[in-house]
Scaffold this motif. Structure first.
Motif, PDB file in Angstrom:
ATOM      1  N   PHE A  41       0.828  -1.197   0.000  1.00 51.14           N
ATOM      2  CA  PHE A  41       0.000   0.000   0.000  1.00 51.14           C
ATOM      3  C   PHE A  41       0.868   1.255   0.000  1.00 51.14           C
ATOM      4  O   PHE A  41       2.002   1.231   0.467  1.00 51.14           O
ATOM      5  N   MET A  42       0.310   2.338  -0.523  1.00 49.25           N
ATOM      6  CA  MET A  42       0.993   3.625  -0.516  1.00 49.25           C
ATOM      7  C   MET A  42       0.333   4.533   0.511  1.00 49.25           C
ATOM      8  O   MET A  42      -0.888   4.564   0.642  1.00 49.25           O
ATOM      9  N   MET A  43       1.145   5.286   1.250  1.00 47.76           N
ATOM     10  CA  MET A  43       0.656   6.176   2.297  1.00 47.76           C
ATOM     11  C   MET A  43       0.489   7.595   1.764  1.00 47.76           C
ATOM     12  O   MET A  43       1.374   8.133   1.113  1.00 47.76           O
ATOM     13  N   ILE A  44      -0.667   8.181   2.039  1.00 41.77           N
ATOM     14  CA  ILE A  44      -0.945   9.581   1.716  1.00 41.77           C
ATOM     15  C   ILE A  44      -1.108  10.326   3.041  1.00 41.77           C
ATOM     16  O   ILE A  44      -1.999  10.020   3.828  1.00 41.77           O
ATOM     17  N   THR A  45      -0.238  11.306   3.299  1.00 39.31           N
ATOM     18  CA  THR A  45      -0.221  11.969   4.606  1.00 39.31           C
ATOM     19  C   THR A  45      -0.857  13.353   4.537  1.00 39.31           C
ATOM     20  O   THR A  45      -0.588  14.135   3.631  1.00 39.31           O
ATOM     21  N   GLN A  46      -1.708  13.625   5.518  1.00 39.42           N
ATOM     22  CA  GLN A  46      -2.313  14.938   5.704  1.00 39.42           C
ATOM     23  C   GLN A  46      -1.987  15.422   7.120  1.00 39.42           C
ATOM     24  O   GLN A  46      -1.774  14.616   8.030  1.00 39.42           O
ATOM     25  N   CYS A  47      -1.965  16.731   7.310  1.00 39.25           N
ATOM     26  CA  CYS A  47      -1.680  17.300   8.626  1.00 39.25           C
ATOM     27  C   CYS A  47      -2.854  18.178   9.062  1.00 39.25           C
ATOM     28  O   CYS A  47      -3.365  18.979   8.269  1.00 39.25           O
ATOM     29  N   SER A  48      -3.277  18.010  10.312  1.00 39.21           N
ATOM     30  CA  SER A  48      -4.367  18.837  10.840  1.00 39.21           C
ATOM     31  C   SER A  48      -3.852  20.131  11.452  1.00 39.21           C
ATOM     32  O   SER A  48      -4.640  21.021  11.783  1.00 39.21           O
ATOM     33  N   TYR A  49      -2.533  20.233  11.638  1.00 35.60           N
ATOM     34  CA  TYR A  49      -1.904  21.423  12.223  1.00 35.60           C
ATOM     35  C   TYR A  49      -2.549  21.804  13.562  1.00 35.60           C
ATOM     36  O   TYR A  49      -2.608  22.971  13.937  1.00 35.60           O
ATOM     37  N   GLY A  50      -3.040  20.798  14.270  1.00 37.89           N
ATOM     38  CA  GLY A  50      -3.602  21.037  15.590  1.00 37.89           C
ATOM     39  C   GLY A  50      -4.892  21.823  15.586  1.00 37.89           C
ATOM     40  O   GLY A  50      -5.311  22.330  16.626  1.00 37.89           O
ATOM     41  N   ALA A  51      -5.560  21.932  14.436  1.00 37.30           N
ATOM     42  CA  ALA A  51      -6.777  22.743  14.328  1.00 37.30           C
ATOM     43  C   ALA A  51      -7.931  21.903  13.807  1.00 37.30           C
ATOM     44  O   ALA A  51      -7.764  21.120  12.869  1.00 37.30           O
ATOM     45  N   SER A  52      -9.100  22.085  14.396  1.00 37.34           N
ATOM     46  CA  SER A  52     -10.265  21.288  14.035  1.00 37.34           C
ATOM     47  C   SER A  52     -10.652  21.444  12.568  1.00 37.34           C
ATOM     48  O   SER A  52     -10.965  20.468  11.887  1.00 37.34           O
ATOM     49  N   ASP A  53     -10.629  22.696  12.061  1.00 40.49           N
ATOM     50  CA  ASP A  53     -11.038  22.897  10.665  1.00 40.49           C
ATOM     51  C   ASP A  53     -10.062  22.231   9.702  1.00 40.49           C
ATOM     52  O   ASP A  53     -10.467  21.700   8.659  1.00 40.49           O
ATOM     53  N   SER A  54      -8.779  22.205  10.059  1.00 41.09           N
ATOM     54  CA  SER A  54      -7.790  21.536   9.209  1.00 41.09           C
ATOM     55  C   SER A  54      -7.969  20.021   9.258  1.00 41.09           C
ATOM     56  O   SER A  54      -7.776  19.331   8.250  1.00 41.09           O
ATOM     57  N   GLU A  55      -8.341  19.510  10.429  1.00 41.99           N
ATOM     58  CA  GLU A  55      -8.622  18.082  10.546  1.00 41.99           C
ATOM     59  C   GLU A  55      -9.812  17.702   9.674  1.00 41.99           C
ATOM     60  O   GLU A  55      -9.797  16.665   8.991  1.00 41.99           O
ATOM     61  N   GLU A  56     -10.826  18.537   9.660  1.00 41.00           N
ATOM     62  CA  GLU A  56     -11.998  18.287   8.832  1.00 41.00           C
ATOM     63  C   GLU A  56     -11.635  18.296   7.347  1.00 41.00           C
ATOM     64  O   GLU A  56     -12.076  17.438   6.576  1.00 41.00           O
ATOM     65  N   ARG A  57     -10.826  19.280   6.936  1.00 37.67           N
ATOM     66  CA  ARG A  57     -10.402  19.341   5.530  1.00 37.67           C
ATOM     67  C   ARG A  57      -9.592  18.110   5.154  1.00 37.67           C
ATOM     68  O   ARG A  57      -9.731  17.574   4.045  1.00 37.67           O
ATOM     69  N   ALA A  58      -8.733  17.656   6.070  1.00 43.33           N
ATOM     70  CA  ALA A  58      -7.920  16.472   5.800  1.00 43.33           C
ATOM     71  C   ALA A  58      -8.805  15.247   5.571  1.00 43.33           C
ATOM     72  O   ALA A  58      -8.555  14.444   4.664  1.00 43.33           O
TER      73      ALA A  58
END
Length: 346
Positions: free
Chosen positions: A95-112
């Motif tokens: 499998f290939m890993m695709i990484t996203q970062c939430s930057y410690g913020a709820s809205d960024s976690e939602e976008r991720a």
């Protein structure tokens, strides 16, 4: 003249006279075609300008071969180590890993989470933020693919989700026991309440202190210091206290090593760290996590080491089990024990 531009695999097949199924197998795994065929394709590709579109070839498949990972911080070396262990386990499973970062913020976690859903990943491994953050998007995602939460407990384990992390009750207990056996009972410098680990470790500290007949004590912190800059947090909190003459000869248990690094910096600023080694250190500071830098600062940090490689491997294994079985009833929680690391700071 430049090399001819090739836009599609159909065009490439015609240009180098290799069938599309053979090309598809080659781009997936060069070893899946005959060595002579692989060499022929490799040489032919030198004469054309073609970039294999990995994502486009997977959009209409039942499995994309992609695992999404969401972490709170890229700059935190603990999460960097966790990403490394997840990537190794995922790659070995094809499998290939695709990484996203939430930057410690709820809205960024939602976008991720929305991004991973749009990429049609087969599953995701998430280090979640505090209670409630991004929960609705995570709930939606768990209906599309399995999720394994890692490092910190989510607000709830949804259907089609599992959790892998460190047993905080055990790890804090190891440290409280060691500190009480070797000197004064510790006071506790908590971490900002940004995920479940903050609450679990704080509660574990008071639990184990009570078990030993001791009264736990939290070091006061100022309001509005909810930050992922843990080193700065530890420094600023202890710089104030040390400047007022507080805790200068205490035993301080920090919620994580990054906070301990900041506290040690403050202690050095106020001349509380002896460099002669001639007498026992009055001030003792301990941490949690075994951050990669914890053994290299002065004094090196006494801490408890999380089994990062095991946590990463377990999270991938549980995720792949759900991917292969199409989910399933119930949730699994795997907690790994930590290991005490005795160094100079305590």
């Amino acid at each position: 003249m430049g090399k001819p531009k090739i836009h599609t695999m159909k065009e490439l097949s015609k240009a180098i006279r290799i069938s599309r199924p053979t090309l598809a197998r080659y781009f997936e795994d060069e070893t899946s075609v005959l060595p002579s065929t692989a060499e022929k394709i490799s040489k032919a590709l030198e004469d054309v300008d073609y970039v294999y579109n990995f994502l486009a070839t997977r959009q209409n498949r039942k499995s994309t071969g992609l695992i999404g990972v969401v972490i709170p911080q890229f700059e935190d070396l603990f999460y960097a180590s966790l990403l490394d262990s997840i990537e190794v386990a995922a790659r070995s499973a094809g499998f290939m890993m695709i990484t996203q970062c939430s930057y410690g913020a709820s809205d960024s976690e939602e976008r991720a989470m929305r991004k991973l859903r749009s990429m049609n990943v087969d599953g995701a491994i998430i280090a979640p933020l505090g209670p409630g953050s991004g929960s609705e998007e995570v709930r939606k995602a768990s209906g599309d693919f399995p999720i394994v939460f890692v490092d910190s407990q989510p607000a709830e384990l949804l259907a089609n989700t599992d959790f892998v992390g460190t047993d905080n009750t055990n790890s804090i207990g190891l440290m409280v026991d060691y500190l009480c056996r070797t000197g004064d009972a510790p006071v506790y410098l908590s971490m900002p309440t940004l995920n479940a680990n903050a609450v679990e470790r704080r509660d574990a500290y008071f639990h184990h202190m009570k078990e030993r007949g001791q009264t736990g004590e939290m070091i006061p912190t100022s309001e509005g210091m909810e930050t992922w800059q843990f080193e700065r947090f530890g420094f600023e909190v202890m710089d104030v206290h040390f400047g007022q003459g507080h805790y200068s000869d205490a035993t301080i248990l920090c919620a994580n090593d990054r906070i301990a690094i900041g506290a040690i910096r403050a202690a050095n600023t106020h001349g509380l760290i002896s460099r002669s080694g001639a007498s026992p250190q009055a001030l003792r500071i301990a941490g949690h996590d075994d951050h990669p830098l914890s053994r290299y600062i002065y004094p090196s940090i006494t801490t408890v080491a999380q089994e990062v490689d095991g946590i990463g491997a377990d999270s991938v294994r549980l995720l792949l089990d759900r991917i292969k079985t199409g989910g399933g009833d119930g949730n699994q929680t795997l907690l790994r024990d930590a290991v005490l690391k005795i160094r100079e700071s305590a």
